[in-house]
Design a protein around this motif. Structure first.
Motif, short mmCIF file in Angstrom:
data_model
loop_
_atom_site.label_atom_id
_atom_site.label_comp_id
_atom_site.label_asym_id
_atom_site.label_seq_id
_atom_site.Cartn_x
_atom_site.Cartn_y
_atom_site.Cartn_z
N PHE A 1 -46.88 -13.55 -32.29
CA PHE A 1 -47.53 -13.97 -31.05
C PHE A 1 -47.37 -12.98 -29.90
N GLY A 2 -46.66 -11.90 -30.15
CA GLY A 2 -46.47 -10.91 -29.11
C GLY A 2 -45.32 -11.28 -28.18
N VAL A 3 -44.94 -10.32 -27.35
CA VAL A 3 -43.80 -10.53 -26.46
C VAL A 3 -44.12 -11.60 -25.41
N GLY A 4 -45.40 -11.92 -25.25
CA GLY A 4 -45.78 -12.99 -24.33
C GLY A 4 -45.21 -14.34 -24.69
N ASP B 1 -34.90 -22.64 -16.86
CA ASP B 1 -33.57 -22.14 -16.50
C ASP B 1 -32.81 -21.52 -17.67
N ALA B 2 -33.44 -21.42 -18.82
CA ALA B 2 -32.74 -20.94 -20.01
C ALA B 2 -32.49 -19.44 -19.94
N PHE B 3 -31.46 -19.01 -20.67
CA PHE B 3 -31.21 -17.59 -20.90
C PHE B 3 -31.98 -17.23 -22.17
N ILE B 4 -32.99 -16.34 -22.05
CA ILE B 4 -33.90 -16.06 -23.15
C ILE B 4 -33.73 -14.63 -23.64
N ILE B 5 -33.55 -14.49 -24.94
CA ILE B 5 -33.38 -13.19 -25.57
C ILE B 5 -34.65 -12.84 -26.34
N ALA B 6 -35.15 -11.65 -26.16
CA ALA B 6 -36.28 -11.16 -26.96
C ALA B 6 -35.71 -10.28 -28.07
N ASP B 7 -35.78 -10.75 -29.30
CA ASP B 7 -35.22 -10.00 -30.43
C ASP B 7 -36.27 -9.01 -30.93
N LEU B 8 -36.38 -7.89 -30.24
CA LEU B 8 -37.40 -6.90 -30.57
C LEU B 8 -36.94 -5.92 -31.65
N VAL C 1 -38.79 -2.64 -23.71
CA VAL C 1 -37.88 -3.37 -22.82
C VAL C 1 -38.61 -3.84 -21.57
N LYS C 2 -39.43 -2.96 -21.00
CA LYS C 2 -40.18 -3.35 -19.80
C LYS C 2 -41.15 -4.49 -20.10
N MET C 3 -41.78 -4.46 -21.26
CA MET C 3 -42.68 -5.54 -21.65
C MET C 3 -41.94 -6.87 -21.69
N ALA C 4 -40.75 -6.87 -22.27
CA ALA C 4 -39.97 -8.10 -22.36
C ALA C 4 -39.50 -8.55 -20.98
N ALA C 5 -39.08 -7.60 -20.16
CA ALA C 5 -38.62 -7.94 -18.80
C ALA C 5 -39.77 -8.52 -17.99
N ASP C 6 -40.97 -7.99 -18.16
CA ASP C 6 -42.14 -8.51 -17.44
C ASP C 6 -42.43 -9.95 -17.82
N GLU C 7 -42.01 -10.33 -19.01
CA GLU C 7 -42.20 -11.73 -19.45
C GLU C 7 -40.98 -12.59 -19.13
N THR C 8 -40.07 -12.06 -18.30
CA THR C 8 -38.85 -12.75 -17.80
C THR C 8 -37.77 -12.92 -18.84
N ALA C 9 -37.72 -12.06 -19.85
CA ALA C 9 -36.59 -12.09 -20.78
C ALA C 9 -35.31 -11.74 -20.04
N ASP C 10 -34.22 -12.40 -20.40
CA ASP C 10 -32.92 -12.10 -19.82
C ASP C 10 -32.18 -11.03 -20.61
#
Length: 417
Positions: A212-215, A226-233, A243-252
């Motif tokens: 589904f993409g980093v979105g 309020d969750a702490f969200i990890i993007a397992d890229l 990393v910037k893509m994940a941060a733009d989607e509010t990954a912690d």
């Protein structure tokens, strides 16, 4: 000499937020006082603070409106209750000993006052601004907060106007739920059933991100603000972009593969630092990870090192009658912490039956996938883990647990006397 104070008191549109400077007339605060009093600014014209007309408070105090004064109604809130509240608070601070009487002719105070245009209750405007001004003066003269207080609260406090929390991993252990899925409906059902606790971290698993993409991180954020969200890229290359893509989607946090080159790892971790999020270095299949971790410069060490057992390898060994005991690297946790100073996460075959062993060996984050997401009772399965973790770090704190230490204040008061 000058001192800085701040305080927020009240609720609703009448709440008061005060910022102030106290200092010598001949110093920078005095210069700012003179400039403010002699400079006209449309909608933000400063005014002296008076207890009543023809009775200016001491030390001389300048009120600077933070919000544009648009009409006579707005002006009456400043010239009436706020002006008197600030003036009386200053005088009472002198009477209470926070400002020495012998210094009042040599000092000035600049007070920035926030008055919401929708505020209606003059009594509350007065009460809140009086309390906030007096508290801000007291804090300024006592040097509140101490740096120890700031460091203790920086990852715990929440701003009432933000409307959400930003979680930091300051009090492990945590349970990370790996959403290794390829179905959004199932993901939503699991998120609805997971306990809404600070100790529960949510991972957008690699299969979920790939399909589904980093979105998908943004979709998780909508469901769990309020969750702490990890993007397992499992980033191997061009880490800055991912990393910037994940941060733009509010990954912690973003997981980076330890199999990448040292240069790729450094660039990816540098980007997490730039974006203000956590870096996770996944050491799956890295043979000499102690050597690799040691090669990373100290200022680019990952925030979290993940000791990850390969699920496919575990399955193959079991199918061929092998023993998977000891496949985790739990015995190396303390060594890794010594090398990196990082938190350590462990994944692969962890159940409620062996979770305490991992924690005892130093694991800060326990990653669980199949045991929880494959369960018919997701909440119960998560609670099976959480029963070994203790309460959330902040669940015993009062809503306004940010006050000064009373014992210290009493000592300061005695010194003043």
């Amino acid at each position: 000499m000058y001192k800085i104070g701040e305080a927020l008191i009240g609720d609703g549109p009448e709440l008061a937020h005060i910022d102030l400077l106290i200092g010598d007339k001949n110093g920078p605060v005095g210069q700012a006082f003179a400039n403010g009093l002699s400079t006209l600014s449309v909608g933000h014209t400063p005014l002296t603070s008076v207890i009543r007309p023809n009775l200016m408070t001491k030390p001389a105090t300048l009120i600077i409106p933070k919000v544009t004064v648009g009409d006579l109604e707005d002006a009456s809130k400043i010239f009436g209750p706020a002006q008197t509240a600030v003036a009386r608070a200053v005088a009472d601070a002198v009477e209470d000993g926070y400002i020495p009487k012998e210094d009042v002719e040599d000092m000035v105070i600049n007070v920035s006052v926030f008055i919401d245009p929708s505020a209606k209750d003059f009594r509350k405007i007065y009460q809140y601004n009086y309390g906030a001004t007096k508290l801000a003066i007291r804090r300024a003269m006592e040097g509140y907060p101490s740096i120890e207080k700031v460091l203790a609260e920086k990852d715990r406090g929440t701003h009432p106007i933000m409307g959400f929390r930003v979680q930091r991993l300051w009090a492990p252990p945590y349970l990370q739920v790996a959403l290794d899925l390829d179905n959004l409906d199932v993901m939503e059902r699991i998120l609805a059933d997971l306990p809404n606790k600070e100790r529960v971290l949510i991972e957008a698993g690699t299969p979920l991100v790939k399909k589904f993409g980093v979105g998908v991180v943004g979709k998780i954020r909508e469901l769990r603000p309020d969750a702490f969200i990890i993007a397992d890229l499992k980033t191997l290359d061009v880490g800055r972009v991912e990393v910037k893509m994940a941060a733009d989607e509010t990954a912690d946090a973003v997981a980076i593969s330890g199999l990448g080159t040292l240069e790729s790892i450094k660039k990816a971790i540098h980007e997490t630092q730039k974006q203000g999020i956590y870096s996770i270095l996944d050491m799956m299949n890295v043979k000499d990870f102690e050597e690799k971790l040691s090669a990373i410069p100290d200022d680019l060490k990952p925030d979290i090192v993940l000791l990850h057992r390969n699920v496919d390898l575990e399955t193959w060994i079991k199918e061929h009658g092998g023993n998977t005991e000891g496949m985790t690297e739990w015995g190396n946790i303390e060594k890794i912490k010594e090398i990196t100073g990082s938190l350590v996460a462990v994944a692969g075959g962890i159940t409620p039956d062996n979770v305490e062993e991992a924690i005892d060996k130093g694991a800060d984050i326990i990653i669980a996938g199949r045991y929880i997401i494959g369960s018919r009772d997701v909440r119960r399965s998560a609670q099976d883990f959480l029963a070994h973790f203790g309460p959330d770090p902040d669940n015993m704190r009062l809503a306004m647990d940010e006050d000064e230490n009373i014992a210290e204040d009493e000592n300061n008061s005695e010194e003043k006397k």
